[in-house]
Design an enzyme around this catalytic site. Structure first.
Site, PDB file in Angstrom:
ATOM      1  N   SER A  20       0.838  -1.191   0.000  1.00 28.18           N
ATOM      2  CA  SER A  20       0.000   0.000   0.000  1.00 28.18           C
ATOM      3  C   SER A  20       0.883   1.255   0.000  1.00 28.18           C
ATOM      4  CB  SER A  20      -0.878  -0.042   1.242  1.00 28.18           C
ATOM      5  OG  SER A  20      -1.746   1.027   1.193  1.00 28.18           O
ATOM      6  N   GLY A  21       0.612   2.148  -0.921  1.00 31.64           N
ATOM      7  CA  GLY A  21       1.364   3.397  -0.989  1.00 31.64           C
ATOM      8  C   GLY A  21       2.605   3.316  -1.859  1.00 31.64           C
TER       9      GLY A  21
ATOM     10  N   THR B 249      -1.553   2.516  -8.016  1.00 28.29           N
ATOM     11  CA  THR B 249      -2.662   3.209  -8.669  1.00 28.29           C
ATOM     12  C   THR B 249      -2.128   4.318  -9.570  1.00 28.29           C
ATOM     13  OG1 THR B 249      -4.016   2.644  -6.794  1.00 28.29           O
ATOM     14  CG2 THR B 249      -4.840   4.378  -8.204  1.00 28.29           C
TER      15      THR B 249
ATOM     16  N   ASN C 165      -1.257   5.293   3.159  1.00 25.45           N
ATOM     17  CA  ASN C 165      -1.428   6.021   1.908  1.00 25.45           C
ATOM     18  C   ASN C 165      -2.677   6.901   2.022  1.00 25.45           C
ATOM     19  OD1 ASN C 165      -1.854   6.836  -0.718  1.00 25.45           O
ATOM     20  ND2 ASN C 165      -1.904   4.771  -1.598  1.00 25.45           N
TER      21      ASN C 165
ATOM     22  N   SER D 165      -5.526   5.399  -0.474  1.00 30.84           N
ATOM     23  CA  SER D 165      -5.335   3.953  -0.575  1.00 30.84           C
ATOM     24  C   SER D 165      -6.562   3.281  -1.200  1.00 30.84           C
ATOM     25  CB  SER D 165      -5.105   3.408   0.832  1.00 30.84           C
ATOM     26  OG  SER D 165      -5.015   2.024   0.791  1.00 30.84           O
ATOM     27  N   SER D 166      -6.327   2.444  -2.206  1.00 25.64           N
ATOM     28  CA  SER D 166      -7.457   1.733  -2.838  1.00 25.64           C
ATOM     29  C   SER D 166      -7.897   0.638  -1.884  1.00 25.64           C
ATOM     30  CB  SER D 166      -7.040   1.095  -4.153  1.00 25.64           C
ATOM     31  OG  SER D 166      -6.111   1.897  -4.811  1.00 25.64           O
TER      32      SER D 166
ATOM     33  N   GLY E 240      -1.538  -4.728  -2.371  1.00 22.67           N
ATOM     34  CA  GLY E 240      -0.301  -5.476  -2.129  1.00 22.67           C
ATOM     35  C   GLY E 240      -0.340  -6.135  -0.774  1.00 22.67           C
TER      36      GLY E 240
ATOM     37  N   GLU F  21       0.046  -6.823   2.928  1.00 22.44           N
ATOM     38  CA  GLU F  21      -0.179  -5.832   3.987  1.00 22.44           C
ATOM     39  C   GLU F  21       0.176  -6.386   5.352  1.00 22.44           C
ATOM     40  OE1 GLU F  21      -3.724  -2.755   2.760  1.00 22.44           O
ATOM     41  OE2 GLU F  21      -4.179  -4.178   4.308  1.00 22.44           O
TER      42      GLU F  21
END
Ligand SMILES: Nc1ncnc2c1ncn2[C@@H]1O[C@H](COP(=O)(O)OP(=O)(O)O)[C@@H](O)[C@H]1O
Ligand SMILES: [Mg+2]
Length: 1006
Positions: free
Chosen positions: A107-108, A112, A157, A160-161, A381, A383
């Site tokens: 994440s981050g 994206t 993030n 974050s998605s 991703g 985590e």
């Protein structure tokens, strides 16, 4: 790329395969660090792209940069996401197959952003027309909408998605983006009702409250203050400096209208968002008996047009069905809060799915012709938080699955390349994470099965009984440990309610609390019933009355997720893979900070070392002979300046001259393989020196040349020459222009004269005009033919000059005769196809023509006899590239013709058979014998008038019996001893593409 190898000490190498110490993590990290500090965030491992998040805007995404990377050889420019996007696009167009780009990272890390950059690149680089631009805008604008509803600020993030996204971009055969389709995976719904400290709910809530117009807020009963809504403040940070909710709201509003949401849909959507906020503010009090009660709640008024009493009852009671009776049992306060939150999550989750479907409708490609796709997978991703729950378990399981796929595909493609190039493959040792995938997903024994069993079994199942069950069933597994099972040292790092999995990426400790609840995701039945009373049409759609009720339990969340991953794996396996691996340089989201420990960990779990090892198993470097020779030919007098033989011979000559030892390289079929980077570096350094010398020589010559011309006289000469050339050029252009005008004047004059004398007998003045009138009528007639030949009154009225012919046509034997012929030939057609081929019934009302290409259009005249001619799309036997050709049936043979050139002649005696599928496609495969050595192989064709063409052929060539209608798959001969296949199937979308197994896949609409 080799151009900057000399700078490698400073900026590192651009491709990790050239790293000498390729097994060393430190060397890998050093290279990454060097590049990062030079703002070089991209590095290759072969064709895989590693990207490090710079956490600052870099000037590398301009239109100019896009132009630079368009159509350029992958390795010629510094690594870039555009280079990868361009390479995928061009490979798709030339090989006519489907691809996907898997973007992964934690994440981050920039996944994206990477997927957006790719989409933007295609938006600029693909051909554009008004229609295509429309699709392009929708593809681009679907992003802010999905991000508003599916992204949130987390600790990792700010954007974050919270869902996985797979997006197909569909291209036509010229590379125009014609449509798209999105699949979403496991939205983190729990965020709607709960956020950890420092995190937020989904962006859309804050955007609406901050940015919504006064009227809208009033209409929805909202106040412009996020702090007033309990679902928005649990993380304690409704405002974030990096996010501008107000302007994001405007973007989303605009995007919604571009992707064609109607005003009613938009109103309903906003009504739902507001209702979730109101729902969160509903408070329960305990009545005398301790049951939840709900008095004077202002919020009820705003909830989705559901009568307040129904809602009140629904939120405080649970329906129980006992035999034929329905009983309502009151909730305790805790229970009521739980049911309220479950409802909020369900409303949001289902609305999100509705939104994705709606976007898909707007992106759908209406044209069923051939298209190929590039899929973009931007998925959460791996985590690891300080406390990891059910969501992390699902996400990390997803990453295990993707790693499996990645390893399989990488090894496979490497092995395939070696085989294709005729180079011996040496097996590579690697860690296979199948053991962990099995631990999670194996039937009856894996964690998912145990979790589901515990969720579904009668009796008192709790998170702790789940833990005990896992200890009991999988306690001995080397990748699983709990407090009870651990040795003394490890036990200190585990709580009693924890279990730890040793993922391929590292250890993750999961807290079992909440697993059962989240997996069940129970929504009480009367919650659904209450929703069905809503006046909001989106809600009605999301809670349909046809939904199977809770007598049969719905699938658990983890099982649904598992099935969606199986689906995803299937999608990916049918396409060619490309990878972008994103790395997060530090946890503080700061530019310029390269945290070694954090990055080392990611390098490991992203499988980068593994991938590098596989790529480097045999050879560090490989390039096509042409490219290698082009670059290094100055190094050998025999190859410089030009080499006359083949590129492979040239390379051979070159490396002999350079003194390569036999174990340092291998010559493949199309590429040279170099074992060690140092060999290439030595060659490159020699090239740089040589280039320098060459440059000096050229410069010296140029200087001499310049001084030679320096004299005044020469200069004058040059000027005079230039003026002369310019004058000639202008004269030429003017003459051309004059000729063009004179021609146009003549044409117009003749047309006017023709029109004025149109009713006179044919003469020099009107002959062309009358020909034009006739042709025009026939073209219109072709487009407006009556449904049956007998509908005499429905034929277009002919112009006066054709009236006589028209009357004759309808009233004489000619008409009857032509009717008879139609009738007879349609009898032939029906005997061959009726009840066997799906689209036969549609063909019945389409009259057959004698030919589809008139002799005038036909660009050559060698076929004087009576023939049938039609346009076809011919698919190359090898790559299945489509080409437009004419197919001509004469009395003796069938001809495939490209403009004026005969590409293939098939005597009917050599025509073994013709295959067509039973589906509604229009493909035909002509099978030939190889008696004639000149015969090229079978023909795979697609013809708009399939039934007509085949009927004509069977009548002309008397080949009725050799036409076969087959199911599934058709084998054909590419050449003697080499076979190919065309597979036919029905699907959701019409498509023709080269499948991964090398077959031509023809999918027709079901
Ligand atoms: N190529 C890039 N250039 C500049 N900033 C970036 C880039 N990639 C990511 N970022 C920054 O990092 C943040 C997180 O990236 P994002 O793509 O949302 O991560 P992920 O999807 O992997 O969780 C972005 O909001 C942006 O600020
Ligand atoms: Mg993301």
């Amino acid at each position: 790329m080799e151009a900057s190898l000399t700078a490698r000490d400073r900026v590192g190498i651009q491709d990790f395969v050239l790293l000498d110490a390729y097994t060393s993590e430190s060397a890998f990290l050093d290279n990454l660090r060097k590049r990062f500090h030079e703002n070089l965030i991209y590095t290759y491992i072969g064709t895989l792209l590693v990207s490090v998040n710079p956490y600052k805007e870099l000037d590398i995404y301009s239109k100019k940069q896009m132009d630079t990377y368009m159509g350029v050889n992958f390795f010629e420019l510094p690594p870039h996401i555009y280079a990868l996007a361009d390479n995928v696009f061009r490979t798709m167009l030339s090989e006519f197959n489907n691809h996907f780009i898997l973007i992964s990272g934690e994440s981050g890390a920039g996944k994206t952003e990477a997927s957006k950059k790719i989409l933007q690149f295609y938006a600029v680089s693909c051909p554009s027309t008004k229609l295509l631009n429309n699709v392009r805008d929708r593809l681009l604008l679907s992003n802010p909408v999905l991000e508003a509803f599916g992204n949130a600020k987390t600790l990792k993030n700010d954007n974050s998605s919270r869902f996985g996204k797979y997006m197909d971009i569909q291209f036509d055969h010229q590379g125009g983006a014609v449509g798209g389709h999105i699949l979403s995976y496991l939205l983190e719904k729990s965020r709607v009702v709960h956020q950890n400290h420092g995190e937020r709910n989904f962006h859309i809530f804050y955007q609406m409250v901050e940015g919504g117009e006064e009227d809208l807020l009033r209409w929805l009963g909202l106040e412009r203050n996020c702090k007033n809504y309990s679902y928005l403040v649990q993380g304690g940070c409704p405002k974030v400096s990096s996010i501008n909710d107000k302007s994001d709201w405007k973007t989303v509003r605009k995007a919604l209208s571009v992707i064609e949401f109607s005003e009613t849909d938009i109103e309903n959507l906003f009504g739902i968002i507001a209702s979730v906020l109101h729902l969160g503010n509903i408070k329960f009090a305990a009545d005398d008996r301790g049951y939840a009660s709900l008095n004077n709640n202002q919020e009820m008024h705003w909830l989705l047009g559901i009568p307040a009493q129904v809602l009140q009852h629904g939120l405080t009671h649970r329906k129980i069905e006992a035999k034929s009776e329905e009983v309502f049992s009151p909730f305790s306060v805790d229970h009521a809060v739980y049911a309220r939150d479950a409802l909020a999550k369900a409303i949001y989750g289902r609305t999100f799915n509705w939104l994705v479907n709606k976007i898909n409708e707007s992106l759908a490609n209406m044209d069923s012709s051939r298209k190929t796709v590039i899929g973009l997978l931007d998925i959460y991703g791996f985590e690891v938080f300080s406390v990891n729950s059910f969501e992390q378990f699902c996400i990390n399981y997803c990453n295990e699955k993707l790693q499996q796929l990645f390893i399989q595909l990488t090894l496979k493609s490497e092995q395939e390349e070696y085989e294709m190039e005729g180079i011996e493959w040496e097996p590579v040792p690697y860690f296979n994470n199948k053991i962990i995938c099995d631990l999670v997903e194996e039937k009856h024994r894996g964690i998912i099965s145990l979790l589901d069993e515990e969720c579904l079994r009668p009796g008192e199942a709790t998170d702790l009984t789940l833990l005990e069950k896992m200890e009991d069933k999988i306690g001995g597994h080397p990748h699983f440990v709990t407090h009870k099972l651990a040795d003394q040292k490890t036990r200190k790092t585990l709580e009693r309610g924890d279990f730890r999995l040793l993922h391929y990426a590292g250890e993750v400790t999961y807290c079992v609390v909440g697993f059962l609840d989240k997996n069940n995701d129970l929504l009480y039945r009367n919650g659904k019933e209450v929703m069905r009373q809503s006046k909001n049409t989106v809600i009605k759609h999301c809670f349909p009355s046809t939904e199977p009720d809770s007598k049969r339990r719905p699938e658990t969340v983890v099982t649904q997720f598992k099935s969606s991953l199986v689906g995803l794996t299937e999608i990916l396996l049918s396409k060619e893979p490309w990878y972008v691996r994103c790395i997060k340089p530090n946890e503080a989201k700061q530019p310029g900070r390269f945290d070694d420990v954090l990055i080392r960990h990611q390098v490991k779990y992203l499988g980068l070392m593994e991938h590098l090892r596989v790529r480097r198993a045999g050879f560090a470097y490989r390039r096509k002979y042409e490219i290698f020779l082009q670059r290094y030919k100055p190094l050998c007098p025999d190859t410089w300046p030009n080499w006359k033989g083949t590129a492979a011979e040239g390379v051979h000559c070159l490396i002999k001259h350079l003194g390569y030892k036999s174990d340092e390289y291998k010559m493949g079929r199309t590429k040279i393989f170099i074992r060690h980077p140092r060999t290439l570096f030595a060659t490159e350094d020699a090239f740089q020196v040589c280039k320098h010398k060459l440059a000096t020589r050229i410069q010296a010559k140029y200087k001499g040349y310049r001084s030679f011309f320096r004299s005044y006289f020469r200069l004058m000469c040059t000027i005079q020459t230039a003026t002369k050339i310019e004058t000639c050029w202008r004269g030429l252009m003017a003459r051309k222009e004059r000729e063009k005008r004179a021609w146009a004047v003549k044409v117009i004059q003749k047309f006017i004269k023709g029109f004025m004398t149109r009713n006179e007998p044919s003469c020099n003045d009107n002959s062309e005009y009358l020909a034009y009138v006739r042709q025009n009528y026939l073209i219109r007639l072709r487009e407006n033919l009556p449904k049956t030949v007998l509908e005499k009154d429905c034929w277009l009225t002919p112009p006066p000059i054709m009236k006589e012919v028209g009357d004759t046509f309808f009233n004489t034997n000619y008409f009857r005769c032509s009717y008879n012929i139609q009738h007879q030939t349609s009898g032939v057609t029906s005997s061959m196809f009726k009840g066997r081929k799906e689209n036969y019934p549609l063909s019945v009302c389409r009259p057959f023509l004698d030919t589809r290409i008139g002799k005038r259009i036909q660009s050559f005249t060698i076929f004087l006899e009576d023939t049938y001619r039609n346009y076809m799309v011919k698919y190359d036997r090898n790559g299945f590239r489509p080409r437009v050709r004419q197919l001509i049936f004469t009395q003796e043979a069938a001809y495939l013709v490209e403009e004026a050139k005969i590409k293939q002649r098939i005597d009917y005696s050599s025509l073994k058979g013709v295959s067509v599928s039973n589906l509604s496609d229009n493909f035909l495969i002509l099978h030939v014998t190889f008696d004639d050595i000149k015969q090229k192989g079978d023909l795979v064709l697609q013809c708009e008038y399939l039934f007509e063409a085949l009927t004509k052929m069977s009548v002309i060539a008397n080949k009725q019996n050799c036409i076969k209608v087959v199911q599934g798959s058709v084998r054909f001969d590419i050449q003697p001893g080499r076979e190919g296949f065309v597979d036919f199937k029905s699907g959701q979308e019409s498509m023709v593409y080269r499948a991964k197994n090398g077959h031509l896949m023809v999918v027709r609409l079901m």
